[in-house]
Write a protein that holds these residues in place. Structure first.
Motif, PDB file in Angstrom:
ATOM      1  N   TRP A 170       0.818  -1.214   0.000  1.00 44.32           N
ATOM      2  CA  TRP A 170       0.000   0.000   0.000  1.00 44.32           C
ATOM      3  C   TRP A 170       0.852   1.264   0.000  1.00 44.32           C
ATOM      4  N   LYS A 171       2.081   1.159   0.451  1.00 43.16           N
ATOM      5  CA  LYS A 171       2.887   2.367   0.630  1.00 43.16           C
ATOM      6  C   LYS A 171       4.165   2.354  -0.216  1.00 43.16           C
ATOM      7  N   MET A 212      -1.734  -0.265  -4.040  1.00 43.11           N
ATOM      8  CA  MET A 212      -2.897  -0.172  -3.138  1.00 43.11           C
ATOM      9  C   MET A 212      -4.005  -1.078  -3.659  1.00 43.11           C
ATOM     10  N   TYR A 213      -4.796  -1.587  -2.760  1.00 42.76           N
ATOM     11  CA  TYR A 213      -5.902  -2.500  -3.081  1.00 42.76           C
ATOM     12  C   TYR A 213      -5.444  -3.818  -3.707  1.00 42.76           C
ATOM     13  N   HIS A 234      -5.139  -4.163   3.807  1.00 42.00           N
ATOM     14  CA  HIS A 234      -4.418  -2.992   4.328  1.00 42.00           C
ATOM     15  C   HIS A 234      -3.661  -3.352   5.619  1.00 42.00           C
TER      16      HIS A 234
END
Lengths: 284, 136
Positions: free
Chosen positions: B38-39, B45-46, B50
């Protein structure tokens, strides 16, 4: 009628309007992101805006863009692993604006934006394809059953919301227990056949992102390309209020499209996203 | 003429190339330092659950209360959630030992595991450390 003609004339130069909207989005984003460093970030931003207004006629330097870039880079340096993915995209778009200020060639700016969007989409496809959790449907299954996605649908199906809340409560209770005991809980599906639906939706996501990326490479100005891009943006917003990222994709679409209708749709999407962001809803 | 072509190529693809460098750095951190997809600017992301759903488990200690003790603790435990590698779990354990005045601490990082086939939710151990004050 005269208003329509005025709007049409204003939209003739997509770069100007896209530039203005990008600056608007960046300023709102920076103000909302200022948080703990409000004291020094806001004066810098205000200084940049004031200089931009004073220097309106000369415009010898891209002061506003440089101010925005400096503030964005401060966040990247200070919180590299915390800033959102669209923060990086915004940095590169602002950097493109600064270089455009000097080379003044719209064809170069067009390639900059086109390539950036293609990289974002292809990387998103790549990361999903190499995630067993995503392609198995388990990721969507987890988030949907906890009510973290498709929130608007819960207004129509309150029973599903109740089940989602029950799942959240059960997981909360499980988390209170020692994980070494290896307990597990049963997840209740918020709608029937969710297992199949999540697998289909996972592959559909990959397919749509890949199609949009390929169309953007092949025919970046085509109506079909922008139709797919608009559908993808709206689909993502419906799945989750990713207003920050979708605002940037709408601005990219605005840079790349030629038709008046498409421009108006992108502007409408952006305005809705900005309103949601200003209401401090959604993810930005 | 040739330098003009080079300049044009640089202007066209220089910024996108820079974004590819950021992506390469993110992919390195994901594979070598256990960074969440995610980072890090890799647009992952997705693609996985998370990191917010990860769980830090310390027997006989409330993580919620621990987070509130200082900004440093919040940051250190945050890094453990987003990047649960050996270095970050050790940093967290050291800081917890210093803060709580304990003789030893046992820190674990668990991630959620969902199976749509079995319709179950459980947790899987990602990393753990047992640290004694005498080891410091």
């Amino acid at each position: 009628m005269s208003i329509l003609i005025h709007i049409k004339n204003s939209l003739k130069d997509p770069i100007k309007i896209a530039q203005f909207l990008l600056a608007l989005f960046a300023v709102i984003y920076l103000v909302l992101l200022a948080d703990d460093f409000f004291v020094f970030k806001i004066p810098i931003l205000v200084g940049g805006l004031v200089f931009w207004i004073i220097d309106y006629k000369k415009r010898a330097f891209p002061v506003l863009w440089l101010t925005i870039l400096v503030l964005l880079i401060i966040d990247v340096i200070g919180s590299y692993f915390w800033v959102a993915n669209h923060h990086f995209l915004l940095c590169f778009m602002v950097l493109s604006m600064i270089t455009f200020f000097y080379h003044k060639r719209s064809s170069i700016l067009f390639v900059n934006i086109q390539t950036l969007v293609v990289i974002v989409l292809l990387l998103s496809v790549f990361q999903k394809l190499f995630s067993s959790q995503f392609i198995s449907g388990n990721f969507y299954y987890h988030d949907i059953n906890q009510g973290a996605m498709f929130r608007p649908l819960f207004y129509l199906f309150p029973d599903s919301l109740e089940i989602a809340n029950q799942n959240v409560d059960n997981i909360k209770k499980l988390k209170e227990s020692d994980p070494n005991l290896e307990h597990s809980i049963a997840v209740i599906d918020i709608v029937p056949n969710l297992r199949i639906m999540t697998v289909i939706y996972a592959w559909l996501t990959i397919l749509v992102e890949a199609i949009v990326a390929l169309f953007l490479i092949w025919k970046p100005r085509s109506t079909w390309t922008h139709l797919f891009l608009i559908i993808m943006i709206c689909g993502i917003l419906f799945t989750k209020l990713e207003t920050g990222f979708m605002s940037l994709l709408a601005i990219c679409g605005l840079f790349l499209c030629t038709s008046l209708k498409q421009k108006l749709i992108y502007i409408a999407i952006l305005m809705v996203c900005i309103l949601i962001i200003m209401a401090k809803m959604g993810y930005h | 003429m040739r330098s003009n072509t080079k300049k044009e190529l640089l202007l066209k693809y220089g910024i996108p190339c820079l974004s590819v460098v950021v992506v390469a750095v993110q992919l390195f951190f994901v594979s070598e330092r256990q960074l969440s997809k995610w980072k890090g600017g890799g647009y992952g992301m997705y693609s996985e659950i998370h990191y917010y759903y990860n769980q830090i488990y310390i027997p006989d200690l409330s993580v919620d209360s621990l987070v509130k003790t200082s900004l440093e603790m919040k940051e250190t435990l945050g890094y453990l959630m987003v990047m649960p590698n050996d270095k970050n779990i050790e940093n967290a354990a050291k800081l917890i030992l210093e803060t709580t005045q304990r003789d030893s601490v046992f820190v674990q990082l668990w991630k959620p595991v969902v199976s749509l086939k079995n319709k179950t939710f459980t947790r899987a151990l990602v990393n753990e450390i047992y640290l004694k004050k005498s080891d410091l």
